[in-house]
Design a protein around this motif. Structure first.
Motif, mmCIF file in Angstrom:
data_model
loop_
_atom_site.group_PDB
_atom_site.id
_atom_site.type_symbol
_atom_site.label_atom_id
_atom_site.label_comp_id
_atom_site.label_asym_id
_atom_site.label_seq_id
_atom_site.Cartn_x
_atom_site.Cartn_y
_atom_site.Cartn_z
ATOM 1 N N ALA A 65 38.129 56.064 42.833
ATOM 2 C CA ALA A 65 36.942 55.587 42.031
ATOM 3 C C ALA A 65 37.944 53.809 41.594
ATOM 4 C CB ALA A 65 36.224 55.548 41.119
ATOM 5 N N LEU A 66 39.170 53.631 41.593
ATOM 6 C CA LEU A 66 39.810 51.867 41.534
ATOM 7 C C LEU A 66 39.799 51.855 42.632
ATOM 8 C CD1 LEU A 66 42.301 52.748 38.729
ATOM 9 C CD2 LEU A 66 40.243 51.749 38.273
ATOM 10 N N GLU A 67 40.092 51.790 43.963
ATOM 11 C CA GLU A 67 39.549 51.514 45.706
ATOM 12 C C GLU A 67 39.483 49.723 45.277
ATOM 13 O OE1 GLU A 67 39.456 54.138 48.735
ATOM 14 O OE2 GLU A 67 41.148 54.995 48.489
ATOM 15 N N GLY A 68 40.277 48.376 45.792
ATOM 16 C CA GLY A 68 38.965 47.253 46.219
ATOM 17 C C GLY A 68 38.418 47.295 44.248
ATOM 18 N N VAL A 69 38.856 47.753 43.097
ATOM 19 C CA VAL A 69 38.081 47.078 42.487
ATOM 20 C C VAL A 69 39.188 46.001 41.852
ATOM 21 C CG1 VAL A 69 37.283 48.185 39.780
ATOM 22 C CG2 VAL A 69 37.322 49.414 42.002
ATOM 23 N N GLU A 70 37.814 45.113 40.932
ATOM 24 C CA GLU A 70 38.941 43.855 40.011
ATOM 25 C C GLU A 70 38.586 44.296 39.162
ATOM 26 O OE1 GLU A 70 38.017 39.899 42.280
ATOM 27 O OE2 GLU A 70 36.320 41.007 43.524
ATOM 28 N N TYR A 71 37.646 44.757 38.693
ATOM 29 C CA TYR A 71 37.023 44.504 36.832
ATOM 30 C C TYR A 71 36.522 46.475 36.775
ATOM 31 C CZ TYR A 71 36.330 39.596 38.128
ATOM 32 O OH TYR A 71 36.986 38.274 38.642
ATOM 33 N N VAL A 72 36.696 46.595 35.565
ATOM 34 C CA VAL A 72 36.611 48.421 35.284
ATOM 35 C C VAL A 72 36.067 48.288 33.563
ATOM 36 C CG1 VAL A 72 37.375 50.079 34.030
ATOM 37 C CG2 VAL A 72 38.775 48.918 35.829
ATOM 38 N N VAL A 73 34.387 48.573 33.719
ATOM 39 C CA VAL A 73 33.952 48.932 32.209
ATOM 40 C C VAL A 73 34.288 50.535 32.684
ATOM 41 C CG1 VAL A 73 31.975 49.399 31.181
ATOM 42 C CG2 VAL A 73 32.439 47.464 32.734
#
Length: 296
Positions: A65-73
């Motif tokens: 799920a974190l692939e390419g992610v910049e921000y997390v909620v």
């Protein structure tokens, strides 16, 4: 980073099919964000750039799920003390939060927002005859925990501080009160009209789901460094009575650090305003009634 600067940015939302998550995903889509969702069940109504079904406790699912992610909620959780066994509620919540923040931090992600809860200070779900240490509630209020859900939320905040210290990921943990649609909040207000004592431990606080989405946006986009705990609520109560009368009737021995005007919520919202620039936009238009004589 400037406020609202999410266009083209990839944001992971866990728990995206939940009460806050579904509203947040629509809000982020409207802002032009590229949204990845990770939920434990499919929802045909969920619209996002990348929709995943998985378990936030599973390392592989979160890594994907974190692939390419910049921000997390991070919203995924068992959301009530009685929604599972004590083991399931506590272990699900704390392992999920640790897994998401640890992997996000290790991946170099520098901003996350976590759904904490007003229950992180322990009093609302406490089985004992306890009251808040003082009003207005604030982020420094003493903790009195005797249930596993509240403990999980307190430890989620500890996890956020650890992740910030270890990996440098900036985390805003939002202590939400009861969050729901306007219709459901009106129903709660009617309950408080009939039995107002039920809301005392939470200061009769509430938040519209649309405002929850907005404060999460600000948690992602405001220039915040470090790990912060923030109460986010409407500026008025969800009870149709004057706050001073409610406190006198149902918390007469609890110290009041200041006076309250009308239906002003007995919660200090200074951090939400100064750190995040947040003030609720969707507040209930309730009549102000006289508290019935003999209410205790």
């Amino acid at each position: 980073m400037t406020e609202g600067d999410l266009t083209g940015r990839r944001v992971l939302v866990t728990g995206a099919t939940g009460r806050i998550g579904s509203v947040l995903v629509r809000h982020l889509n409207e802002l032009g964000a590229l949204v990845t969702t990770l939920s434990n069940q499919a929802d045909p109504d969920l619209k996002a750039d990348r929709v995943l079904v998985g378990d936030t406790r599973a390392e592989a699912d979160v890594a994907n799920a974190l692939e390419g992610v910049e921000y997390v909620v991070h919203l995924a959780a068992i959301a009530h003390r009685d929604a599972g066994t004590p083991y399931d509620v506590y272990s699900t919540n704390v392992v999920s939060t640790f897994n998401v923040l640890a992997q996000a931090g290790a991946a170099g992600i520098r901003r996350a927002v976590v759904a904490s809860s007003i229950n992180a200070y322990g009093v609302p779900m406490n089985h004992h005859d306890v009251a808040p240490a003082y009003f207005p509630l604030d982020e420094r209020i003493p903790v009195d925990i005797d249930d596993w859900y509240s403990l999980s939320k307190q430890n989620d905040e500890n996890t956020a501080r650890m992740a910030c210290r270890h990996w440098g990921i900036n985390v805003v943990s939002l202590r939400f009160p009861h969050v729901h649609s306007p219709e459901a909040l009106l129903g709660q207000s009617e309950w408080y009209r009939k039995d107002p004592v039920q809301g005392m431990r939470e200061g009769w606080a509430y938040l519209d789901s649309r405002d929850a989405a907005r404060v999460i946006e600000l948690g992602l986009t405001r220039p915040v460094e470090g790990a912060h705990v923030v109460f986010a609520a409407a500026s008025t109560t969800n009870a149709p009575y004057r706050t001073e009368e409610l406190l006198e009737a149902f918390a007469p021995r609890v110290p009041k650090l200041r006076r309250f005007v009308g239906r002003e919520v007995p919660m200090d919202l200074t951090v939400a305003r100064t750190l995040l620039g947040f003030q609720a936009s969707y507040e209930l238009d309730l009549p102000t009634l006289n508290l019935p004589a003999g209410s205790t």
